[in-house]
Motif scaffolding. Structure first.
Motif, PDB file in Angstrom:
ATOM      1  N   THR A 143      -4.093  -9.930  13.570  1.00 29.78           N
ATOM      2  CA  THR A 143      -2.979  -9.054  13.950  1.00 29.78           C
ATOM      3  C   THR A 143      -3.053  -7.653  13.354  1.00 29.78           C
ATOM      4  O   THR A 143      -2.356  -6.749  13.810  1.00 29.78           O
ATOM      5  N   GLY A 144      -3.849  -7.459  12.316  1.00 30.72           N
ATOM      6  CA  GLY A 144      -3.892  -6.175  11.634  1.00 30.72           C
ATOM      7  C   GLY A 144      -2.757  -5.973  10.647  1.00 30.72           C
ATOM      8  O   GLY A 144      -2.595  -4.877  10.098  1.00 30.72           O
ATOM      9  N   LYS A 145      -1.972  -7.005  10.406  1.00 32.16           N
ATOM     10  CA  LYS A 145      -0.848  -6.882   9.477  1.00 32.16           C
ATOM     11  C   LYS A 145      -1.354  -6.744   8.042  1.00 32.16           C
ATOM     12  O   LYS A 145      -2.213  -7.499   7.591  1.00 32.16           O
ATOM     13  N   VAL A 146      -0.804  -5.731   7.329  1.00 29.23           N
ATOM     14  CA  VAL A 146      -1.177  -5.467   5.951  1.00 29.23           C
ATOM     15  C   VAL A 146      -0.139  -6.077   5.017  1.00 29.23           C
ATOM     16  O   VAL A 146       1.066  -5.856   5.196  1.00 29.23           O
ATOM     17  N   THR A 147      -0.588  -6.815   4.039  1.00 26.48           N
ATOM     18  CA  THR A 147       0.290  -7.369   3.009  1.00 26.48           C
ATOM     19  C   THR A 147      -0.108  -6.783   1.665  1.00 26.48           C
ATOM     20  O   THR A 147      -1.267  -6.869   1.261  1.00 26.48           O
ATOM     21  N   VAL A 148       0.853  -6.133   1.007  1.00 21.70           N
ATOM     22  CA  VAL A 148       0.613  -5.634  -0.349  1.00 21.70           C
ATOM     23  C   VAL A 148       0.834  -6.812  -1.297  1.00 21.70           C
ATOM     24  O   VAL A 148       1.965  -7.233  -1.536  1.00 21.70           O
ATOM     25  N   ARG A 149      -0.257  -7.337  -1.832  1.00 15.82           N
ATOM     26  CA  ARG A 149      -0.177  -8.536  -2.673  1.00 15.82           C
ATOM     27  C   ARG A 149       0.132  -8.199  -4.116  1.00 15.82           C
ATOM     28  O   ARG A 149       0.899  -8.884  -4.785  1.00 15.82           O
ATOM     29  N   ARG A 150      -0.499  -7.143  -4.625  1.00 14.76           N
ATOM     30  CA  ARG A 150      -0.243  -6.712  -6.002  1.00 14.76           C
ATOM     31  C   ARG A 150      -0.162  -5.189  -6.040  1.00 14.76           C
ATOM     32  O   ARG A 150      -0.829  -4.506  -5.257  1.00 14.76           O
ATOM     33  N   PHE A 151       0.654  -4.686  -6.948  1.00 13.52           N
ATOM     34  CA  PHE A 151       0.690  -3.247  -7.177  1.00 13.52           C
ATOM     35  C   PHE A 151       1.010  -3.015  -8.641  1.00 13.52           C
ATOM     36  O   PHE A 151       2.027  -3.496  -9.157  1.00 13.52           O
ATOM     37  N   LEU A 152       0.116  -2.262  -9.304  1.00 12.68           N
ATOM     38  CA  LEU A 152       0.311  -1.891 -10.698  1.00 12.68           C
ATOM     39  C   LEU A 152       0.490  -0.392 -10.793  1.00 12.68           C
ATOM     40  O   LEU A 152      -0.317   0.381 -10.268  1.00 12.68           O
ATOM     41  N   ALA A 153       1.540   0.023 -11.474  1.00 11.64           N
ATOM     42  CA  ALA A 153       1.788   1.444 -11.737  1.00 11.64           C
ATOM     43  C   ALA A 153       1.792   1.661 -13.238  1.00 11.64           C
ATOM     44  O   ALA A 153       2.640   1.115 -13.947  1.00 11.64           O
ATOM     45  N   VAL A 154       0.841   2.444 -13.727  1.00  8.58           N
ATOM     46  CA  VAL A 154       0.822   2.836 -15.137  1.00  8.58           C
ATOM     47  C   VAL A 154       1.138   4.322 -15.185  1.00  8.58           C
ATOM     48  O   VAL A 154       0.370   5.157 -14.705  1.00  8.58           O
ATOM     49  N   ASP A 155       2.303   4.646 -15.734  1.00  9.89           N
ATOM     50  CA  ASP A 155       2.793   6.023 -15.745  1.00  9.89           C
ATOM     51  C   ASP A 155       2.783   6.597 -17.149  1.00  9.89           C
ATOM     52  O   ASP A 155       3.004   5.875 -18.135  1.00  9.89           O
TER      53      ASP A 155
END
Length: 808
Positions: free
Chosen positions: A670-682
């Motif tokens: 289907t081309g569906k994108v799933t964001v499985r992990r996201f890390l933000a180091v600020d």
């Protein structure tokens, strides 16, 4: 310049946020910086917030705006007679009615002018044509259907690429001498040095990068209630405004009212994100309605009006070129940008920088030469270009460079993390003059990057990806490392409509030791009532719960340019720290008199002055406050009370930065994108309240998911807006976002009074590039090297079939 490795911070452990009560370590001392519960929350969670639409004034009437159904047309005639005859209708106002009052046009934030109601021709779908005033909002809106407008339809210009064609329809024929749709050309960097850098490159990569039109879409739409008193000449204006003092000044200019007679009140605001910086025609119409009717008039837009006609953001078409050696050393970068500003140039950005802070397009890297050019044009779309969670075009700049870096990594077949690490500005190079004209204050980029790589488990992720690719699965790992410029001033460089970007603060400590601090920025959910109280608490030792923060009322607060571009902590926070120190210095003089010693013989610890060498001989700030208001003889030059005021003109912007990592999975069918992990180091410098920071980051990351995967304001060839409701303009929910992972480092700003850099917009700046880079990384086995936002399933599926737009 310090990091978490160099010293402990209250409420922190190295690189991570955790639950910790600093008061438990020093129970006799008040909490300053640390994880303090938001003071605002009790009223909000109990439904006691005071939003604009909650306000009801005696005798209040309601206004509604008739908006143009077409994008480009001359007004032949307007018949309001039937609308005026409807029950409950008090007045119908057209542009011709405003002309004798000199209220037909208002200035935009970029020295352009915008019509309040159309007097000659419609220039975008949704433009304001007429204003109905009625007894209630239903009567006002129903009457709109009885206004008959004859339009002479004109061809629109919708595509910015065609706006400068010789045969393109002229949008702004109201401007004297105007023969085309060009607004301004702006450039930065050194073209010669950049040409030289490209001449010796082993590798040159070109890419077109589009940042589409998106919208802030705040929870609460825009509105105003105007209450004009014809006897006193006073105008009280309740607004959904991020900049109440600036609004008061501009309204005084437009309406010709004495500024001291205008009282602007911004109550609780349900989100702003830049959407509530400018002055919209509806605000002016509410004022005119109150003058005409002699009654308070409320105007409140609906969601479609907000999406169709209020300030958008982005709409940049960017042509990029990047040059490097074969081993990955960066040499040169070029950017050629076409900016669509809509029908009126209403971009909220400093006068000196007509393309905002696109000077930051060199990013966090060293170059031998960079050159950027931005051309802006008029089109038949809604005007704007707000500082939508982007610090004046920083988001476009960060997205541009991080997409170009990844594109180069693909060309070199080099790990994108390795390429970045090889080219970061080194700590010893700060303060660093980037090649486009801005001076970065401080940074330890490699340290932050490596910390993020450790937290995300970068090597393990790459192995997981290799295993999945061997099984034919599509998994991507995306990286974004951004440097953001925030905190506009200083005033010598930063202004809007000639108003310098500095902020004031006033602090008064009452005889009982309680305090009130008055600030000139306006909260839209950033927890100002908590964090500014914490700054005062940290500087002077009064518990935060004993400190009231006043904002949003021009009669009760000092002048300032408002909240946008992450100005709150870098500018107003600096003002609060300085005014508190000013009060503390005054308290020292009074304490010396109380202790019968010299001020220089006193030493400060949080909450009290004491005699050096004798900690038992001291006076708390509460005792000093009572004495300052009492009968004791004060030192010469001390005039009593314990208060002060300051205006803070920051010497430079502050430059927060961050390392973001995104892991996506793509469904091959289907081309569906799933964001499985996201890390933000600020790294936002000194951290006032980790919990508030987390909230700001989480919201910005969700915003980034929306822009990267689903949000876009599109138009058909006739100029019809295709994103006029939440059925068409999609925003993320909890189902589309992962459980966010966060970390931090701390590199203080050397010029800010408390070393803070700001955090409000960082996540929105850094996240879109990380997500799009992850999507492209997932599709690399299929030969995909570029895809434009939003990465919808349809666009991704098309790219998977080999139909994506190839590199230039």
């Amino acid at each position: 310049m310090t990091t978490v490795d160099d010293r402990p911070l209250i409420g922190h452990e190295q690189g991570r946020i955790h639950d910790h009560n600093p008061a438990a370590d020093h129970p006799e001392r008040p909490v300053g910086f640390g994880r303090l519960q938001r003071k605002e929350d009790p009223r909000f969670i109990r439904g006691q917030g005071n939003y604009l639409d909650d306000i009801v004034l005696p005798g209040m009437l309601h206004g509604a705006i008739l908006r143009a159904p077409v994008a480009h047309a001359r007004i032949v005639s307007i018949d309001t007679s039937e609308a005026l005859a409807r029950p409950g209708v008090r007045a119908v106002i057209t542009g011709k009615d405003l002309e004798p009052l000199n209220l037909a046009w208002i200035p935009t934030l970029s020295y352009d002018v915008q019509s309040v109601l159309v007097t000659d021709k419609v220039r975008f779908q949704g433009q304001e044509v007429a204003f109905v005033i009625a007894d209630d909002r239903y009567a006002a809106r129903d009457a709109l259907e009885s206004i008959y407008v004859e339009y002479d339809i004109l061809p629109p210009v919708i595509d910015a690429r065609k706006a400068l064609d010789a045969d393109a329809p002229l949008v702004r024929d109201d401007l004297e001498g105007r023969t085309d749709n060009h607004i301004v050309d702006w450039e930065c960097g050194d073209a010669g040095a950049t040409d030289a850098a490209f001449a010796k490159a082993d590798v040159v990569v070109k890419q077109e990068i589009v940042y589409p039109r998106v919208h802030p879409a705040p929870m609460e739409t825009c509105g105003a209630i105007a209450d004009f008193n014809a006897v006193t000449g006073d105008l009280t204006l309740y607004e959904t405004s991020q900049a109440p003092h600036a609004h008061r000044t501009v309204i005084a200019m437009v309406a010709g009212l004495p500024e001291h007679k205008i009282h602007v009140i911004s109550p609780d605001i349900g989100g702003g994100f830049g959407n509530k910086v400018g002055i919209y025609p509806g605000y002016v119409l509410a004022i005119v309605g109150s003058i005409v009717s002699g009654k308070p008039v409320k105007w409140m837009e609906d969601r479609s009006e907000n999406l169709m006609s209020t300030s958008f953001a982005r709409d940049y078409i960017m042509q990029g070129e990047i040059a490097a050696t074969k081993d990955g050393r960066l040499l040169g970068l070029r950017a050629d940008v076409l900016a669509d500003h809509g029908a009126f140039n209403g971009t909220a950005q400093p006068t000196k920088y007509p393309a905002g802070f696109f000077n930051l397009f060199p990013g966090s890297y060293t170059w031998e030469g960079v050159y950027g050019k931005v051309t802006s044009v008029y089109t038949n779309k809604a005007p704007g270009g707000v500082a939508y969670a982007c610090s004046f075009r920083v988001t476009e700049a960060a997205y541009f460079v991080e997409r170009m870096i990844d594109r180069l990594a693909i060309e070199l077949d080099m790990d994108p993390a390795e390429l970045r690490l090889k080219n970061f500005i080194a700590p010893e190079q700060f303060p660093y003059d980037n090649k486009a004209g801005f001076e970065y204050d401080s940074g330890q980029y490699e340290k932050t990057m490596r910390h993020a790589m450790g937290l995300i488990g970068y090597d393990e992720l790459r192995q997981e990806q290799a295993d999945k690719r061997a099984r034919g699965e599509l998994m991507g790992i995306g990286i974004s490392f951004f440097t953001e410029g925030v905190g506009a001033g200083p005033r010598k460089h930063m202004d809007i409509l000639g108003l310098g970007m500095n902020d004031g603060a006033e602090l008064r400590i009452h005889p009982t030791g309680k305090a009130v601090v008055r600030i000139s920025v306006q909260s839209q959910g950033q927890a100002h009532e908590t964090t500014f109280a914490q700054i005062v608490a940290e500087e002077i030792g009064i518990p935060p719960e004993d400190i009231e923060v006043v904002h949003g009322i021009t009669d009760q607060t000092p002048f300032g340019l408002g909240t946008y571009g992450s100005r709150s902590t870098p500018v107003s926070g600096g003002a609060v720290a300085l005014v508190t120190r000013k009060v503390r210095d005054k308290a020292r003089l009074i304490a010396a008199a109380m202790l019968e010693t010299r001020p220089e013989d006193l030493e400060w610890e949080k909450g009290r002055w004491f005699v050096k060498g004798d900690p038992t001989a001291g006076k708390t700030i509460q005792e000093i406050a009572l004495a300052a208001h009492g009968t004791m003889e004060l030192p010469e030059g001390v005039d009593g009370n314990l208060d002060a005021e300051v205006t803070y003109d920051p010497p430079n912007l502050t430059y927060p930065y961050g390392a973001y990592f995104c892991v996506t999975d793509i469904d091959k069918g289907t081309g569906k994108v799933t964001v499985r992990r996201f890390l933000a180091v600020d790294d936002c410098g000194t951290r006032i309240n980790p919990m508030v920071i987390e909230g700001q980051v989480h919201g910005g990351l969700a915003d980034g998911v929306g822009m990267a995967l689903m949000e876009i304001i599109e138009f058909d060839e006739d100029g019809n807006c295709l994103g006029g409701s939440f059925m068409d303009y999609l925003i993320p929910t909890s189902m589309e976002v992962p459980d966010w992972e966060t970390g931090f480092t701390v590199t203080e700003s050397p010029h800010h009074p408390i070393g803070a850099k700001g955090i409000g917009e960082s996540a929105t700046v850094g996240s879109p590039a990380a997500i799009v880079n992850s999507v492209i990384d997932a599709l690399r086995p299929l030969g995909v090297t570029a895809i434009d936002m939003p990465c919808t399933p349809a666009r991704v599926w098309e790219a998977m079939q080999g139909n994506a737009r190839p590199p230039i």
